[in-house]
Design an enzyme around this catalytic site. Structure first.
Site, PDB file in Angstrom:
ATOM      1  N   GLN A   1      43.878  43.035  40.083  1.00  0.00           N
ATOM      2  CA  GLN A   1      44.089  41.879  40.957  1.00  0.00           C
ATOM      3  C   GLN A   1      45.464  41.969  41.628  1.00  0.00           C
ATOM      4  O   GLN A   1      46.471  42.134  40.950  1.00  0.00           O
ATOM      5  CB  GLN A   1      43.960  40.583  40.129  1.00  0.00           C
TER       6      GLN A   1
ATOM      7  N   ASP B   1      36.900  47.955  44.585  1.00  0.00           N
ATOM      8  CA  ASP B   1      37.491  47.212  45.700  1.00  0.00           C
ATOM      9  C   ASP B   1      37.396  48.009  47.003  1.00  0.00           C
ATOM     10  O   ASP B   1      37.607  47.467  48.087  1.00  0.00           O
ATOM     11  CB  ASP B   1      38.979  46.914  45.413  1.00  0.00           C
TER      12      ASP B   1
ATOM     13  N   LYS C   1      35.684  36.052  39.298  1.00  0.00           N
ATOM     14  CA  LYS C   1      35.070  37.382  39.208  1.00  0.00           C
ATOM     15  C   LYS C   1      34.362  37.539  37.862  1.00  0.00           C
ATOM     16  O   LYS C   1      33.249  38.062  37.789  1.00  0.00           O
ATOM     17  CB  LYS C   1      36.122  38.474  39.417  1.00  0.00           C
TER      18      LYS C   1
END
Ligand code: NDP
Length: 294
Positions: free
Chosen positions: A107, A130, A63
């Site tokens: 995460q 997200d 990422k």
């Protein structure tokens, strides 16, 4: 083309190349990021990793690399496994307040002593890149989401950028998880697909799948979708990422069998996988523009 006697011309599906499509998207993002910088705004993503899960470390590294490629600043928080829930929530509060930071990514999975749901709820919906916050999930269900869950949004891009029109098609989604099955179903519906969702309690899943013009597999079982479960010409999006005993990756679709009948199919790896990060980058730009009224 001439074929030797006895040889049958084998029909082959077009392979949807997620690597190329995701690179196209990242290049588009890069261009928009450059335009934003010219306007004095630098898009910025905060990435939070708790503990030392090796897979999570790889995802986070990927990422950050994508951010660098796209011209998005990344703020990195690598926290000890022992961090308390309160400390993590305090960090999210600080990032919610931080005007420089446009997106916050925590995460997953988190260590057991931290309530994942509480953490995801704490992220300000406009920084929820997200697309997991119930507010954004709600917007998705009324067809008004701007920050869409990345993997499902990636599936839609793969279909559309292959030139396949979703409108009016029978779309079958196998799997109803909150992170893939449900949101991808909502997105297909928003594109005017006629959507059927299958799950572990579905009766005669083969009969349902055989009706699909577009089939999305998000089951988590290697080679679950067999050749006799699909009709000729089906478009197949395989979300599954399964690690076999021999170390190889494989999808939820039996590629060798299904490819013979499909018109389009995604491979694993190299299909849906690379799209998730590309869509995350896109979400960072959307969040940045919204927060700066651009
Ligand atoms: P989950 O385990 O959360 O959900 C699996 C779904 O499949 C459930 O809805 C379950 O039904 C259904 N299911 C399980 N067994 C059967 C069966 N025998 N028949 C019909 N349906 C069944 O998985 P995820 O949605 O998180 O992930 C699915 C796959 O996608 C995994 O391989 C995962 O690794 C991959 N993935 C890939 C991503 C990417 O970036 N490419 C991102 C996220 C996931 P029920 O609800 O009834 O239990």
């Amino acid at each position: 083309m001439k074929f030797k006697r006895g040889l049958v011309k084998r029909k082959m599906a077009k392979i949807i190349d997620g690597k190329t499509i995701s690179l196209d998207i990242k290049n588009e993002v890069k261009q928009i990021a450059e335009n934003l910088v010219e306007k004095g705004v630098k898009p910025c993503l905060a990435v939070i990793l708790v503990g030392q899960n090796p897979a999570s470390q790889v995802y986070v590294r990927n990422k950050k690399t994508a951010c660098e490629y796209c011209g998005i600043k990344s703020l990195s928080y690598e926290l000890d496994e022992s961090i308390s829930e309160k400390e993590l929530l305090d960090l999210i509060d600080k990032l919610n307040e931080n005007k420089e930071c446009n997106g916050i990514l925590v995460q997953l999975p988190l260590p057991k002593h931290i309530d994942e749901n509480k953490v995801l709820l704490r992220i300000s919906p406009e920084k929820d890149v997200d697309g997991f916050h119930p507010y954004n999930v709600g917007l998705l269900s009324i067809g008004k989401a701007e920050l869409k869950a990345c993997t499902p949004a990636g599936c839609i891009e793969l279909i559309k950028r292959s030139g396949v029109d979703i409108s009016g098609k029978n779309c079958v989604v196998v799997g109803r998880s909150n992170i893939v099955g449900k949101p991808v179903s909502m997105l297909l519906l928003a594109e005017n697909g006629t959507v059927t969702i299958c799950h572990s309690k579905t009766k005669d899943i083969k009969a349902v799948c055989k009706e699909a013009d577009i089939l999305v597999a998000a089951v988590g079982i290697p080679n679950f979708i067999k050749g006799d479960m699909v009709k000729e010409g089906v478009v197949v999006i395989d979300v599954g990422i399964n690690r076999l005993e021999n170390g190889k990756l494989c999808g939820d679709v039996d590629f060798e069998e299904v490819e013979k009948k499909a018109s389009y199919i995604t491979p694993v790896p190299g299909g849906v996988g690379p799209m998730t990060i590309a869509m995350l980058m896109k979400n960072c730009i959307v969040a940045c523009k919204n927060q700066n009224n651009i």
